[in-house]
Motif scaffolding. Structure first.
Motif, PDB file in Angstrom:
ATOM      1  N   UNK A 169      28.156  36.947 104.353  1.00 38.19           N
ATOM      2  CA  UNK A 169      28.139  35.525 103.696  1.00 38.19           C
ATOM      3  C   UNK A 169      27.405  34.694 104.652  1.00 38.19           C
ATOM      4  N   UNK A 172      23.905  35.519 105.545  1.00 40.88           N
ATOM      5  CA  UNK A 172      22.800  35.323 104.387  1.00 40.88           C
ATOM      6  C   UNK A 172      22.512  33.681 104.122  1.00 40.88           C
ATOM      7  N   UNK A 173      23.673  33.109 104.061  1.00 46.49           N
ATOM      8  CA  UNK A 173      23.598  31.829 104.010  1.00 46.49           C
ATOM      9  C   UNK A 173      22.879  31.047 105.056  1.00 46.49           C
ATOM     10  N   UNK A 176      18.881  32.209 104.631  1.00 45.14           N
ATOM     11  CA  UNK A 176      18.474  31.526 103.538  1.00 45.14           C
ATOM     12  C   UNK A 176      17.779  30.235 103.935  1.00 45.14           C
ATOM     13  N   UNK A 230      27.018  20.498  99.229  1.00 45.00           N
ATOM     14  CA  UNK A 230      27.952  21.449  98.812  1.00 45.00           C
ATOM     15  C   UNK A 230      27.514  22.985  99.446  1.00 45.00           C
ATOM     16  N   UNK A 232      28.822  24.364 102.236  1.00 46.10           N
ATOM     17  CA  UNK A 232      29.941  24.736 102.857  1.00 46.10           C
ATOM     18  C   UNK A 232      30.613  25.861 102.769  1.00 46.10           C
ATOM     19  N   UNK A 233      30.271  26.635 101.624  1.00 44.26           N
ATOM     20  CA  UNK A 233      31.047  27.545 100.912  1.00 44.26           C
ATOM     21  C   UNK A 233      31.244  28.793 101.983  1.00 44.26           C
ATOM     22  N   UNK A 236      34.393  28.283 105.551  1.00 46.48           N
ATOM     23  CA  UNK A 236      35.878  28.664 105.517  1.00 46.48           C
ATOM     24  C   UNK A 236      35.896  30.072 105.728  1.00 46.48           C
ATOM     25  N   UNK A 291      35.412  14.800 100.287  1.00 45.73           N
ATOM     26  CA  UNK A 291      36.015  16.283  99.699  1.00 45.73           C
ATOM     27  C   UNK A 291      36.526  17.049 100.928  1.00 45.73           C
ATOM     28  N   UNK A 294      39.962  16.045 101.529  1.00 45.88           N
ATOM     29  CA  UNK A 294      40.812  16.335 100.438  1.00 45.88           C
ATOM     30  C   UNK A 294      41.313  17.875 100.433  1.00 45.88           C
ATOM     31  N   UNK A 295      40.275  18.759 100.543  1.00 44.40           N
ATOM     32  CA  UNK A 295      40.261  20.231 100.403  1.00 44.40           C
ATOM     33  C   UNK A 295      41.357  20.578 101.529  1.00 44.40           C
ATOM     34  N   UNK A 308      38.044  23.428 107.040  1.00 40.77           N
ATOM     35  CA  UNK A 308      37.709  22.223 105.829  1.00 40.77           C
ATOM     36  C   UNK A 308      37.557  21.050 106.601  1.00 40.77           C
TER      37      UNK A 308
END
Lengths: 506, 689, 105, 481
Positions: A169, A172-173, A176, A230, A232-233, A236, A291, A294-295, A308
């Motif tokens: 991940x 590839x992220x 990309x 968004x 950032x997935x 983590x 965000x 909060x997360x 996070x």
């Protein structure tokens, strides 16, 4: 030989010498390998200090340049061009500074394939330094992509149980994004006739609509790396799975490559587009700040919490950078360093306890301050630094960023700064939550469990304290007397701001 | 204002001494005895006091003061913030209060903590306490001596940190010494609530910088008069948010009662005498800004006044000795804030100083009471009178219902407490009388509604203090422990005596007609001595006496007995049958006012403040809502949607991959067909074109 | 005299028959013959065009020489192709192309 | 035959002569000493390679302009011959292990290489056709060389039938071109295009059919479907040779024909080429993801790579950039050839009899057990995916740059997106090699490993100094235009 003696070449490629030496050491001689790697990294830190001593901080331009024509065919002029200026000098130092610390942190944590680990780690250092120093877009791209490879292996081989997913991940992220950047780089090379960044800056004159597209293409690469909400997935996962040293470098340096990229390329090359994009970036940054905070708060895994929090912290950096004024940008640069130091330290410390307990679940801890007072106290300092307590480093960065954002002409409204300032409150909430649940309150059940396995939960040993001490020194230094750092940055930022002053007035 | 005459150059040592103290304790503290550790800490604090005195002396000769630059801090673009110490009459006043009261409390704490760590079975924590305490002094000094809003902010947050550390000092227990997260929760709550206030402060600073290009006091004040009204209004509102956080005003006061989880010296020093008054100092410091906006003054004064009365009503319904004092502190802070809000800066500062004296005195005496109770508890448990019983049930040494008649067991503490109570109640000629009256007099002229609210609060103050005194020191012991309570040692009572003296004579600082303090502060802020208002003074004194009388009426005339939460009713009923109209009036009073009011106070204290505001709203609505929201964000959105986009993408690629695969079925004919289709497409395209 | 266009049309028809034959037949020999048909359609077109460009002697030669080359090459292909088909037949006792679907995906 | 004529075809002649001699020699050679045949074949290739190198910089035109020797053909000839040499090195051990060690193998390979060389030199459609057949027919045989394996036979017959089918289109296309222009020589056709009487539609349709034929050879979508089957079924050494050499030869012909004959039709042909290239990249890369057989995966990968190379030809009509664009294509071709050879070499290193060792999962644990071989495979995978520090990255960089110069942004975008997709399956190989546990078995074959090492060295070292290769490639193009 002269080539290698130029300071920037030396600092970039010296780790390869260490790699070479490592290749001739037997894999079983683990301690020798560790010492060689550590020695290499330390010497390289020394070299970077030597380079710093030659750096003229009042000069806003690129310095210590090592410039050779490299690939020159058919009117394509690709250079080998390393140079440093106020925008990058601190990041270079951060890299050389964090690498030995990270290596030191692996002393007992990495027992499997130590040699390979160290080889990858030193190669990673080469790549990161190259990214910060390269002034030719092609060279930059090569270093940029190159950093992916060792990190991929570091996560994939030495990572946690879910490491494959995380490594792929991550790869590839990042790829990309960078692949779009490649297109933009090519466009520049084709239409501007050069890949050299300073030349491109001088030349300018890219039509505004094209600038926007190029801006987006570059931003795609950098925003993923930062990572901006968004996108950032991956973060983590990568952080949770990576070994401690990997997390330290990932948070400490690799993420800065993204913010640095924004600074060096998006702002310098596409000023009009940057002004246009500033409000959008600000919105994303603010969402990221809130965000992320909060997360973070609702995480059960302490490493994830720290991961996070990076989203939140880097949101500040982005916000400051696109405030497009001196306070915002200088604060952003300093905050990059600060985040490297404090989040790096947080990851190190999480790793230190994990090594003993093999769990990162916050709920099983508690009352650690009583059992491991030194660990608790140091963690407190680092946590406070991370939540931006004045007098520690985090505040200086956050404050200047928010100040810059508040009066930013590019944003035109203080609302982003106001919303982000709420992030400062939320930061206190999640950091204190973490600190409370792990270090305060009654002693957690993990202490019994560790005892059950025949161990005693021990406080930090000398090596671990030595690992953390340099970070703490800088946490206080930057917090109390950041002038030397700002002095390094300021002239270059002033120069960077010239086009924006022209566009925005003032 | 570069002035290096006399002792001005020494001013940075006001911070360095405490820092030195804490560093010494950190490094060599392990090898020292408790007294050694305490001595270092006291010495550090006392040295700071000496520096403050030297500054005051210098100032008396050069009243214009000085700014001493130590180092540059944040210089970015046109932003310039330095580590500059400011010596003027206002800052030195604060320095004297902080280091003076601070030193006394340090001395007291040696005795207090000696016993406290033993009650908690963790003697190793003694050193830590004094490290934190010194750190607090240092931070407080930074706060009061900073030359700019930002340096002030360093201290501002720094004392917040110390507050966090000290509230959570017994972080692994609750207030009754049971293993729990309760104390650390209280600490966290304090820090976070303060951060909300800091948010306001920061915004004010940002606005100032962008409007005035500086956060330095002198620079800001020099140009603030040219600013547009909306700018002033917003800046003051943001400052007010900060003040509300730090000085526990509506709506952010909620942390302060919880903060009593910290050891009593902490409550005295931080949560009564010094830190919580930082907001008052801030408004006073910002006087040139506030004076420009009548609206701002109105808002601040009203908030202060409302806080004063609201907290006071709550204090009436409390049973914990420290809780009563905590609400009282909030109420008194409301007085100060109201005072500085309406421009009575001298009055506000005056009350700040006298309050520091008598509230520190009260808290420390309360600490002495609690320790006395602990000693009694310990004594009982030790001598095994009812050993088994006492080991099982958790005993709360701070609950006034367990006390009673303590004046016999702890006579010194009793007298000290009485001095504090009278001072707080504002009885002539104690310190509180003068300062409170000055506030009321100013309010009477400026904002009548504030005056009335404050008067009401003053009345309540006297009432709840009276109630407390009666409940704690008079009557008969309502618990065996109270009967066995022991007096505190001299190291604790000696500082209290000093404070008591100050509480008695503190009013001399700003006597009507002399106005020492006002004249002193005039060098710094543009203020003029107010007139003594006999009418106001009479009213307030009368009310205070009346309140004490009422409390006496309720709690002293027939003291409470063991296990009777509300014995008054019975007593009153007994009197009702024996007496005539008088008693009827009493009953009517009781029925119409006292019962209603007791109910109301209870309701405010228990239901509104505790259950609703404290428990339900903060725990259920805000805390649970926040937790729920973050959980929602973390799970469905973060792991679900965001992550799924990439997953869906990956899956669709995988899916098309599988479908492409199926086309590749191994038949030569289909391969040829594919070629043929390509041919047709290409030729067709070429022909159609 | 038959017009040149008729030859060309015939050639296109033959070519199409060959091309379609490959698509619809399963017998590898017949498929192979269809391919030969395509080649020969090409040849026919070549000689026709050579005839069409009769004014240009080089063109005539060119076209006709090409035909010879194609025929030669076709012969070589036959040699290889038949050998392969025979091999397959030996192993499978069938030259049905639809049975040769071991490799797929 | 004049001297010039001879010079023009000298390297080919020598190679064919060597091949013929070897054929004779093989017939009389004692069984079991076939290894020496490989040596002789290598010698033949090396000799020809020497000749070709000695002809560098020379330019001849022979046989009435039907065959030329110019920078372009010299460049490619050297590439073909290196392919041949590597092919021999890969094959010699492999054939023994697979029990198909026959001398004809090398002879066929030499003929095929001769065909490739002729293809790059041809300037007359007759010669192009001949060269194509000379190249293809030996490959049909080679594909079916492992007679003991059904897959190999199936691969042979499929390749043969479909190849011939494509030839049919080429022949008919040439006929149409001839019909329109009355000539088969390139120069003549170019001259005829300028004539008003020429039937341009006929010419264009002919050109389209020729494009189909060569599109088949280089395996662009939708003419690609034979590729995975044949690559999987054929002996791996043949696959390697085909994937590198035959593809390169197909491109050389495409290049020569389109760049010299049809620049004036660029507007018509460009969309076709662009769509073909895009389709090829998309289908190739996406289908590769689902593969579990390493040969098949590499087969699809090679289809995808053809798409990238084809991309370089898309802007061939723009005189300002076609030289650099096509040079970029040539550069990428070299990069691809070396890398692809290397990766097939690794496959050969792990392949065992009965097709064992070909599943991707058979590579598990390679990184731990044989770190150097895994490292080599990693380098090749990175190169194919376009990551530093490899030739593949530099190649892609040049390619995308050329496309950007041609303002074909959408194509470039497809290119980079499919590159990303490709990274997924290339990475999977690495994941399996390094992150999964297993006990792979590799063959002993020093020559093979030396060749792989050579490919690694070239892939990495050239990436740091690509200038000379690129300037060579662009000079080669300059002589053509």
């Amino acid at each position: 030989m002269n080539f290698l003696l130029e300071p920037l070449n030396l600092v970039t490629f010296f780790p390869l010498l260490g790699v070479l030496v490592l290749l001739f050491i037997k894999s079983e001689a683990k301690n020798t390998i560790r010492w060689v790697a550590l020695g290499t990294a330390l010497v390289n830190f020394g070299i970077s200090l030597w380079a710093l001593s030659m750096f003229n901080s009042s000069n806003p331009d690129l310095q210590l340049a090592s410039q050779y024509s490299w690939i020159q065919v058919a009117g394509w002029n690709i250079q080998y061009y390393l140079a440093v200026d106020g925008l990058s000098i601190l990041l270079v130092l951060l890299t050389t500074f964090l690498t030995p610390i990270a290596i030191l942190s692996t002393w007992t944590a990495i027992e499997d394939r130590v040699k390979d680990f160290m080889v990858f780690f030193l190669m990673l250092e080469v790549g990161m330094l190259g990214v910060f120093l390269a002034q030719d877009l092609f060279l930059f791209y090569i270093f940029w992509e190159f950093t992916l490879i060792p990190m991929y292996f570091l996560i994939g081989i030495w990572g946690g149980p879910n490491r494959l997913y995380a490594a792929v991940k991550f790869f590839l992220y990042t790829m990309a994004g960078s692949i779009l950047m490649l297109l933009a780089i090519l466009w520049l090379g084709v239409n501007q006739g050069t890949f050299s960044v300073p030349e491109l800056v001088l030349k300018g004159g890219i039509p505004a609509d094209v600038q926007l597209w190029l801006f987006i293409a570059f931003a795609a690469a950098f925003a993923i790396k930062v990572p901006m909400w968004p996108l950032h997935s991956w973060l983590p996962d990568a952080h949770v799975e990576a070994p401690t040293a990997g997390s330290v470098i990932l948070a400490g340096v690799l993420l800065k490559m993204g913010t640095y990229g924004f600074l060096r390329f998006n702002l310098q090359l596409f000023p009009e587009a940057a002004v246009k994009a500033a409000p959008t970036i600000a919105v994303l940054a603010v969402i990221g700040i809130l965000y992320g905070a909060a997360v973070s708060y609702s995480q059960k895994d302490v490493k994830k919490l720290v991961a996070y929090s990076s989203v939140s912290h880097l949101g500040f950096v982005m916000l400051g950078m696109f405030a497009l004024n001196a306070q915002g940008i200088e604060g952003a640069i300093l905050q990059m360093i600060n985040h490297g130091l404090s989040t790096g330290a947080l990851f190190l410390m999480v790793g230190m306890i994990y090594e003993q307990t093999h769990t990162r679940e916050i709920a099983v801890y508690g009352g650690l301050w009583k059992i491991t007072p030194i660990y608790g106290s140091l963690m407190l300092i680092v946590a406070l630094s991370s939540m931006g307590l004045p007098g520690l480093n985090g505040f200086v960065g956050e404050f200047t960023i928010l100040l810059g954002a508040f009066g930013s002409k590019a944003f035109g409204t203080p609302i982003y700064a106001i919303l982000s300032a709420i992030g400062v409150i939320l930061a206190a909430i999640y950091i204190l939550y973490m600190f409370q649940k792990m270090f305060l309150g009654p002693v957690g059940k993990i202490v019994e469990e560790v005892k059950h396995h025949g161990h005693e939960l021990r406080d930090l040993n000398a090596r671990e304290i030595i690992t953390l001490l340099p970070l703490l020194v800088f946490i206080f230094w930057i917090g109390l007397y950041p002038a030397p750092f700002f002095n390094l940055i300021a002239p270059a930022v002033d120069k960077l701001l010239i086009p924006f002053r022209a566009i925005l007035g003032g | 204002m570069e002035n290096t005459q006399l002792f001005f150059n020494f001013v940075p040592w006001i911070v360095f001494f405490p820092v030195l103290g804490l560093l010494l304790n950190l490094t060599i503290g392990k090898k020292l005895s408790e007294n050694g550790i305490g001595a270092i800490a006291v010495l550090a604090s006392a040295s700071a006091f000496v520096v403050a005195v030297l500054q005051a002396y210098s100032l008396s000769i050069h009243p214009e003061g000085a700014s001493i630059l130590v180092a540059e801090w944040i210089h970015v673009g046109d932003l310039a913030i330095d580590w500059t110490f400011r010596v003027d009459t206002l800052s030195v006043t604060m320095m004297l209060v902080v280091s003076g009261v601070g030193t006394l409390i340090h001395i007291y704490a040696i005795g207090y903590m000696h016993e406290d760590v033993r009650f908690h079975n963790d003697e190793g924590r003694f050193k830590r306490f004094f490290v934190f305490l010194n750190l607090f002094i240092a931070m407080m000094m930074v706060l009061v001596s900073g030359d700019s809003y930002m340096m002030l902010f360093v201290g501002w947050e720094g004392v917040g940190l110390c507050s966090f550390l000290l509230i959570g000092f017994w972080y692994d227990f609750d207030t009754l010494g049971r293993p729990s997260f309760a104390n650390s929760n209280a600490a966290k709550k304090a820090f976070i609530t303060n951060r909300i206030g800091d948010f306001g402060f920061l915004l004010a600073a940002f606005m100032m910088f962008w409007q005035f290009k500086s956060t330095n006091f002198d620079n800001v004040f020099a140009v603030v008069a040219n600013a547009e009204p909306w700018v002033i209004l917003w800046i003051t509102i943001f400052i007010l948010v900060g003040v509300a956080g730090k000085s526990a005003q509506i709506p952010l006061y909620i942390w302060l009662p919880d903060a009593m989880a910290g050891p009593t010296p902490v409550s005295a020093l931080i949560h009564a005498a010094t830190m919580v008054t930082a907001g008052v100092y801030l408004v006073t410091r910002s006087a040139p800004i506030f004076m420009l906006s009548h609206d701002a003054q109105y808002i601040v004064a009203t908030v202060g006044a409302l806080t004063a009365i609201f907290a006071a009503t709550i204090a009436v319904g409390q049973y914990d000795i420290k809780k009563v004092l905590a609400y009282s502190t909030i109420s008194q802070l409301g007085f100060m804030v109201a005072a500085v809000g309406m421009g009575a800066f001298a009055a506000g500062m005056f009350h700040l100083i006298t309050h520091a004296f008598f509230k520190a005195l009260l808290f420390l005496s309360a600490g002495s009471v609690i320790l006395g109770m602990e000693r009694g508890h310990h004594h009982l448990a030790h001598h095994g009178h009812h050993g088994g019983k006492h080991d099982e049930e958790v005993f709360d040494p701070g609950d006034m219902r367990n006390m009673g008649g303590l004046r016999k067991q702890m006579p010194v503490t009793f007298w000290l407490y009485m001095v504090g109570t009278v001072a707080l109640a504002g009885l002539f000629p104690f310190a509180g009388f003068w300062s409170k009256d000055e506030i009321l007099a100013d309010a009477f002229l400026e904002f009548p509604h504030v005056y009335w609210i404050l008067t009401g609060a003053a009345f309540l103050t006297a009432f709840y203090m009276g109630r407390q005194v009666w409940m704690v020191f008079f009557g008969k012991p309502r618990h065996e422990v109270a009967a066995h309570a022991e007096e505190s040692p001299l190291i604790m009572t000696a500082p209290l005596m000093v404070l008591a003296a100050l509480s008695v004579f503190g009013g001399a600082l700003n006597l009507p007609g002399v106005h020492t303090l006002t004249v002193w502060l005039e060098h710094t802020i543009d203020i003029h001595p107010g007139e003594f208002n006999m009418q106001v003074a009479l009213i307030s004194t009368a009310l205070a006496l009346f309140a004490i009388f009422l409390s006496w009426l309720l709690y002293m005339r027939k003291p409470l007995t063991t296990g009777q939460p509300d014995p008054l009713k019975r007593i009153l009923g007994f009197a009702f049958t024996g007496m005539e109209n008088k008693w009827f009036v009493d009953e009517a009073y009781k029925f119409v006012f006292i019962d209603r009011y007791t109910d109301l106070a209870k309701f405010f204290a228990q239901t509104v403040d505790w259950d609703f505001w404290h428990e339900w709203f903060h725990n259920s609505v805000i805390a649970a809502g926040f937790v729920g929201l973050t959980k929602f964000l973390a799970n469905p959105i973060d792991l679900g949607i965001v992550d799924n986009i990439s997953k869906i993408l990956a899956r669709s690629i995988q899916y098309s991959s599988e479908n492409f695969r199926k086309v590749q079925n191994g038949f030569v004919r289909s391969y040829a067909l594919s070629v043929m289709l390509g041919v047709v497409a290409i030729i067709g395209y070429l022909l159609i074109k | 005299m038959i017009p040149v266009n008729y030859y060309l049309t015939l050639s296109v028809v033959l070519f199409s028959m060959g091309a379609l034959g490959v698509l619809i037949r399963r017998n590898s020999l017949v498929v192979f013959m269809s391919i030969e048909l395509m080649l020969n359609a090409g040849n026919l077109a070549f000689v026709t065009f050579a005839k069409m460009h009769a004014a240009n002697l080089a063109a005539v030669h060119n076209g006709q020489i090409f035909v010879f080359f194609v025929m030669t090459v076709a012969a070589a292909e036959v040699a290889v192709g038949l050998a392969l088909i025979v091999l397959i037949f030996r192993k499978k006792q069938s030259i049905d192309l639809d049975q040769l679907t071991h490799l797929k995906g | 035959m004049t001297q010039i004529d001879f010079y023009t075809i000298m390297p080919i002649s020598v190679l064919v002569l060597c091949a013929s001699l070897l054929l004779l020699l093989e017939a009389f050679y004692p069984k079991g000493k076939q290894k020496q045949i490989a040596f002789f074949a290598a010698f033949g290739f090396a000799l020809t390679l020497g000749l070709s190198i000695s002809q560098l910089g020379n330019s001849y035109s022979g046989f009435g302009g039907m065959v030329v020797l110019d920078g372009f053909s010299n460049f490619l000839n050297i590439l073909f011959l290196i392919t041949g040499l590597l092919g021999v090195a890969l094959a010699s051990g492999y054939l023994q292990r697979m029990n198909i060690n026959k001398g004809e193998y090398y002879v066929l390979m030499m003929f095929s290489v001769a065909g490739m060389m002729l293809m790059s030199q041809a300037t007359d459609l007759i010669i192009t056709f001949l060269a194509l057949e000379l190249l293809s027919i030996p490959l049909y045989v080679l594909a079916a060389f492992a007679l003991n394996r059904t897959e190999s036979e199936e691969a042979g017959i499929k390749y043969f039938l479909l190849g011939s089918y494509a030839t049919g289109f080429i022949v008919f296309g040439i006929a149409l071109i001839f019909g329109a222009t009355a000539t088969t020589s390139f120069a003549g056709i170019v001259a005829a295009i300028a004539q008003p009487a020429t039937n341009l539609t006929l010419l264009l349709v002919g050109g389209g059919l020729v494009l189909v034929g060569f599109g088949f050879k280089v395996a662009t979508v939708p003419f690609h479907m034979w590729t995975p089957d044949v690559y999987q079924g054929a002996p791996t050494s043949v696959t390697a040779f085909m994937a590198a050499g035959a593809k390169a030869a197909g491109f050389s012909a495409l290049l020569r024909i389109f760049a010299t004959l049809f620049p004036s039709f660029a507007a018509d042909l460009m969309p076709i080429l662009a769509v073909l290239s895009a389709l090829t990249m998309i289908v190739g890369n996406i289908t590769a993801i689902a593969q579990t057989d390493i040969k098949r995966m590499l087969g699809y990968s090679s289809i995808a790579q053809a798409g990238y190379i084809l991309m370089a030809f898309v802007p061939f009509g723009d005189p300002a950039i076609r030289a650099t664009a096509v040079a970029a294509g040539l550069f990428y071709l070299v990069a691809y050839t070396i890398t692809s050879f290397g990766s097939w070499g690794v496959v050969i290193g792990l392949e065992r009899e009965e097709g064992k060792g070909l599943d991707i999962n058979d590579y598990a644990g390679l990184g731990k057990k044989y770190p150097w071989l895994a490292l080599a495979m990693t380098v090749f995978m990175f190169s194919l995916a376009g990551l530093p520090p490899t030739l593949g990255l530099v190649g892609k960089f040049y390619l995308f740059r050329a496309i950007m110069e041609g303002k074909l942004y959408w194509l470039a975008l497809i290119g980079v997106i499919t590159s990303l997709i490709s990274a997924y399956y290339y990475l999977r190989v690495i994941v399996i090699m390094y992150f999964k546990n297993g006990d792979p078995i590799i063959n002993k074959d020093n020559l093979l490993y030396m060749s792989i090492a050579l490919c690694v060295v070239i892939t990495v070292v050239l990436s740091f100094m690509p200038s000379f290769l690129f300037s060579w490639a662009s000079n080669a193009m300059l002589t053509m235009f």
